[in-house]
Scaffold this active site. Structure first.
Site, mmCIF file in Angstrom:
data_model
loop_
_atom_site.group_PDB
_atom_site.id
_atom_site.type_symbol
_atom_site.label_atom_id
_atom_site.label_comp_id
_atom_site.label_asym_id
_atom_site.label_seq_id
_atom_site.Cartn_x
_atom_site.Cartn_y
_atom_site.Cartn_z
ATOM 1 N N GLU A 127 0.821 -1.214 0.000
ATOM 2 C CA GLU A 127 0.000 0.000 0.000
ATOM 3 C C GLU A 127 0.851 1.260 0.000
ATOM 4 O O GLU A 127 0.438 2.301 -0.522
ATOM 5 C CB GLU A 127 -0.949 0.005 1.202
ATOM 6 C CG GLU A 127 -2.022 -1.080 1.169
ATOM 7 C CD GLU A 127 -1.567 -2.437 1.678
ATOM 8 O OE1 GLU A 127 -0.350 -2.596 1.956
ATOM 9 O OE2 GLU A 127 -2.408 -3.348 1.800
ATOM 10 N N PHE A 150 12.490 5.826 2.964
ATOM 11 C CA PHE A 150 13.183 4.993 1.982
ATOM 12 C C PHE A 150 12.198 3.970 1.423
ATOM 13 O O PHE A 150 11.166 3.674 2.026
ATOM 14 C CB PHE A 150 14.524 4.467 2.477
ATOM 15 C CG PHE A 150 14.534 3.319 3.452
ATOM 16 C CD1 PHE A 150 13.391 2.750 3.961
ATOM 17 C CD2 PHE A 150 15.772 2.802 3.851
ATOM 18 C CE1 PHE A 150 13.460 1.679 4.845
ATOM 19 C CE2 PHE A 150 15.840 1.729 4.724
ATOM 20 C CZ PHE A 150 14.686 1.165 5.213
ATOM 21 N N ASP A 188 20.783 0.064 -2.084
ATOM 22 C CA ASP A 188 20.390 -1.304 -1.733
ATOM 23 C C ASP A 188 19.425 -1.316 -0.544
ATOM 24 O O ASP A 188 18.478 -2.103 -0.508
ATOM 25 C CB ASP A 188 21.629 -2.144 -1.411
ATOM 26 C CG ASP A 188 22.493 -1.496 -0.337
ATOM 27 O OD1 ASP A 188 23.042 -0.408 -0.596
ATOM 28 O OD2 ASP A 188 22.579 -2.060 0.773
ATOM 29 N N ASN A 235 26.022 -0.925 -1.808
ATOM 30 C CA ASN A 235 27.184 -1.017 -0.900
ATOM 31 C C ASN A 235 26.871 -1.931 0.290
ATOM 32 O O ASN A 235 27.572 -1.897 1.295
ATOM 33 C CB ASN A 235 27.619 0.382 -0.430
ATOM 34 C CG ASN A 235 26.496 1.127 0.275
ATOM 35 O OD1 ASN A 235 25.355 0.674 0.306
ATOM 36 N ND2 ASN A 235 26.811 2.275 0.849
ATOM 37 N N THR A 245 24.900 -1.667 2.563
ATOM 38 C CA THR A 245 24.913 -0.842 3.786
ATOM 39 C C THR A 245 23.830 0.221 3.706
ATOM 40 O O THR A 245 23.577 0.764 2.629
ATOM 41 C CB THR A 245 26.273 -0.090 3.895
ATOM 42 O OG1 THR A 245 27.338 -1.017 3.790
ATOM 43 C CG2 THR A 245 26.393 0.683 5.190
ATOM 44 N N TYR A 293 31.485 4.627 -0.730
ATOM 45 C CA TYR A 293 31.614 6.064 -0.440
ATOM 46 C C TYR A 293 32.979 6.334 0.182
ATOM 47 O O TYR A 293 33.504 5.509 0.926
ATOM 48 C CB TYR A 293 30.544 6.513 0.560
ATOM 49 C CG TYR A 293 29.133 6.493 0.015
ATOM 50 C CD1 TYR A 293 28.727 7.414 -0.938
ATOM 51 C CD2 TYR A 293 28.213 5.550 0.463
ATOM 52 C CE1 TYR A 293 27.434 7.395 -1.428
ATOM 53 C CE2 TYR A 293 26.914 5.529 -0.019
ATOM 54 C CZ TYR A 293 26.530 6.461 -0.964
ATOM 55 O OH TYR A 293 25.251 6.452 -1.450
HETATM 56 N N1 TP9 Z 1 13.006 3.963 7.520
HETATM 57 C C1 TP9 Z 1 12.317 4.647 6.592
HETATM 58 C C2 TP9 Z 1 10.962 4.188 6.195
HETATM 59 N N2 TP9 Z 1 12.826 5.726 5.990
HETATM 60 C C3 TP9 Z 1 14.039 6.175 6.339
HETATM 61 N N3 TP9 Z 1 14.502 7.269 5.735
HETATM 62 C C4 TP9 Z 1 14.807 5.484 7.300
HETATM 63 C C5 TP9 Z 1 14.247 4.378 7.868
HETATM 64 C C6 TP9 Z 1 16.161 5.954 7.722
HETATM 65 N N4 TP9 Z 1 17.040 5.973 6.605
HETATM 66 S S1 TP9 Z 1 18.404 6.640 4.214
HETATM 67 C C7 TP9 Z 1 18.534 5.134 5.009
HETATM 68 C C8 TP9 Z 1 17.792 4.942 6.149
HETATM 69 C C9 TP9 Z 1 17.820 3.640 6.892
HETATM 70 C C10 TP9 Z 1 19.452 4.121 4.412
HETATM 71 C C11 TP9 Z 1 19.629 4.168 2.952
HETATM 72 O O1 TP9 Z 1 20.500 3.149 2.542
HETATM 73 P P1 TP9 Z 1 20.638 2.861 1.018
HETATM 74 O O2 TP9 Z 1 21.424 1.607 0.847
HETATM 75 O O3 TP9 Z 1 19.312 2.901 0.375
HETATM 76 O O4 TP9 Z 1 21.474 4.117 0.493
HETATM 77 P P2 TP9 Z 1 22.984 4.553 0.870
HETATM 78 O O5 TP9 Z 1 23.530 5.133 -0.366
HETATM 79 O O6 TP9 Z 1 22.875 5.573 1.957
HETATM 80 O O7 TP9 Z 1 23.730 3.331 1.303
HETATM 81 MG MG MG Z 2 23.434 1.365 0.569
#
Ligand code: TP9
Ligand code: MG
Length: 572
Positions: free
Chosen positions: A58, A437, A462, A489, A491, A560
């Site tokens: 949803e 995210f 990812d 990555n 991560t 990074y």
């Molecule tokens: N849960 C939700 C629904 N939204 C957010 N923004 C978070 C938690 C906190 N943010 S931005 C992020 C988090 C956990 C991680 C992103 O990781 P990625 O692999 O998508 O990107 P990167 O380039 O930072 O590794």
């Molecule tokens: Mg990542």
């Protein structure tokens, strides 16, 4: 008119018919969602001209509706079943309230005689859940009211700050026959959002014109309310006539085309850190008058970002009264329609000589050098190299700059804010206000449906991508020619950055994943995919994907080189 059901039984119009008819009257053409047991009361083919798009989650439905509504400028709808469907939808609704989009969110509810929230099976107090994050939240009590409720929902959604409305629909009422005619008169859908207009705004606008006249280096800082108001051509003409640079928020990129001399770019609090360069100082230091045009704090352009260099006089132009005087108290506050203001300013500065914009050559050189980075890293590409490759192929593919780069949320997103090509308003899409995210796939679906003839590229990390990757199947089922790049990555990289900012070290269990094979994941969902590990491989994969006419995914191992410094602008 009576209809004949598949059982051959003649049926009269129901609340479901009237609901869909009225949504259609208001311009809704798509309902995104997941249907539950209310399928017994609604099939979604009751009215011609409305498609139902089934999503896997949803949240996807909410964000896809947000983006389709944002680009089309019309309300759009999303659907969930009762209880868990409604709570799953709530993050999509949160996106459209914090990112300002006129979404009509709909959810089924228990039978009207059986609404005992927290006691009845799957029954929650849906309107109460949704109320704090919507413009209007209501539960249908009488079937004959449905048309009026839709009208109220649309009016609220289309009023600045634009946002979602919610209607809870008890399943028995949804399926019950209605007395009123389906031909309900007078669906009034505002041609553009309705905003506040303060008495005497022209006087304030006159003061703004005087400030522009006496300024040495005025700057326009533009937010998305300017796009919603239809002011983009007028802003461009004014900026060009007076030679005033334009800086934007993340989501107002594209107000001036990517390569326009007066486009000083979009800003993010991460930019000095990413570029290892005093970018905010270069952009704002010499400015003496800042006009925040369509200013909205939710877009994450904080006043602290422009407080560099000498004293500045600030003008706030917005279709809403200032909700945040503690963090931004402008010297002049003009509460009116943005287009009306720009036209007023244009007339009031008719005889004014063009300005000499302050010089940002060192910043532009730094960006060009950074993007051109020819290094072959053996531990994964760098995201600026990925972004540069996406820009190259978008420029080759998009006719007259008509394409969309969508970004999910993560550290890479700020590279998109800084570097992604956007040659049209909403040519770059990300969630600035909510930043959930998993935003990427649903936003790309909304963008591709809104702009069927144009290329859509998606960049996702990812972490964010795999939080909502089940809707890859939706992309495949709809055969949307979206080219997705997953920067991998293994991560939650942005969160690792915050660990280092706060503690000067990482703690892997809170941010690291075991590897996911995104190529296999895509293929398992019916999407062709490849891995690319260098600029050459990525460019050729992007070109292949852009020419394919069906969905394509590219997994790119990245790394990074972040330092924990340079992010001071993130504090208020
Ligand atoms: N849960 C939700 C629904 N939204 C957010 N923004 C978070 C938690 C906190 N943010 S931005 C992020 C988090 C956990 C991680 C992103 O990781 P990625 O692999 O998508 O990107 P990167 O380039 O930072 O590794
Ligand atoms: Mg990542």
């Amino acid at each position: 008119m009576s209809r004949v059901s598949t059982t051959g039984k003649s049926t009269n119009p129901t609340t479901a018919h009237a609901l869909l008819r009225r949504l259609h009257d208001h311009g809704v053409r798509t309902v995104f969602g997941v249907v539950g047991r209310e399928a017994a009361s609604i099939l979604f083919d009751e009215v011609d001209g409305i498609d139902f798009v089934l999503t896997r989650h949803e949240f996807t439905a909410g964000v896809a509706a947000d983006v389709l509504a944002r680009i089309s400028g019309r309300p759009q709808a999303c659907w969930a079943t009762l209880g868990p469907g409604m709570t799953n939808l709530s993050t999509g609704v949160a996106t459209s309230v914090l990112d300002r989009s006129p979404v009509i969110a709909l959810a089924a509810q228990s039978e009207s005689h059986d609404i005992f929230p927290n006691d009845t099976h799957q029954c929650l107090d849906s309107a109460a859940v949704m109320r704090p994050m919507t413009k209007y939240a209501v539960e249908l009590q009488r079937p004959d009211d449905i048309t009026d409720l839709v009208d109220s929902a649309v009016s609220a959604a289309m009023t600045e700050p634009v946002g979602p409305s919610f209607i809870s629909l008890p399943v028995d009422l949804l399926g019950s026959e209605i007395d009123t005619s389906l031909e309900h008169p007078g669906a009034r859908t505002p041609a553009k959002p309705i905003g506040a207009v303060e008495d005497g705004w022209q006087e304030a606008a006159g003061r703004a014109a005087e400030l522009v006249a006496s300024a040495q280096h005025p700057v326009l800082v533009v937010g998305a309310a300017a796009i919603r108001s239809g002011a983009v051509p007028a802003i461009r003409a004014l900026a060009e006539r007076l030679n005033i640079p334009v800086i934007t928020t993340y989501i107002a990129k594209g107000v001036l085309p990517h390569g326009h001399e007066l486009n000083y770019g979009a800003v993010t609090g991460y930019m000095d850190g990413i570029l290892s360069f005093p970018a905010l100082e270069t952009l704002f230091g010499p400015a003496d008058v800042i006009l925040t045009v369509g200013y909205d704090y939710a877009e994450d352009l904080r006043p602290s970002m422009w407080r560099h260099g000498g004293e500045k006089t600030t003008v706030r132009i917005s279709p809403t009264a200032n909700p945040i005087p503690r963090v931004y108290r402008p010297d002049v506050d003009v509460v009116t329609d943005v287009l009306a203001f720009v036209e007023h300013l244009d007339a009031a500065t008719a005889g004014l000589a063009a300005k000499t914009p302050h010089d940002i050559t060192p910043l532009r050189e730094r960006i060009a050098e950074f993007l051109a980075d020819p290094t072959s890293y053996d531990d994964g590409m760098r995201v600026h190299q990925v972004m540069d490759s996406m820009n190259t192929v978008m420029e080759e593919t998009a006719e007259d700059g008509e394409g969309t780069i969508v970004s999910d949320i993560g550290f890479f997103r700020h590279y998109g804010v800084l570097f992604a090509r956007a040659d049209q308003p909403y040519g770059f899409l990300t969630s600035a206000g909510c930043s959930s995210f998993g935003y990427g796939i649903p936003a790309a679906i909304g963008a591709q449906l809104a702009r069927p003839g144009q290329p859509t590229f998606l960049i996702a990390g990812d972490g964010g991508f795999h939080s909502n990757s089940s809707d890859l199947e939706t992309i495949a089922r709809l055969n949307l020619p979206i080219v997705t790049v997953v920067v991998n990555n293994d991560t939650n990289g942005l969160i690792e950055l915050y660990q280092n900012m706060g503690h000067h070290r990482s703690h892997d269990p809170a941010v690291k994943f075991t590897g996911v094979d995104f190529v296999a994941l895509a293929q398992a969902n019916g999407v062709e995919a490849v891995k690319a590990s260098s600029r050459e491989e990525l460019l050729s994969a992007l070109r292949k994907g852009a020419g394919l006419g069906r969905p394509f995914l590219i997994e790119v191992p990245v790394n990074y080189d972040f330092q924990a410094g340079g992010f001071g602008a993130l504090s208020i």
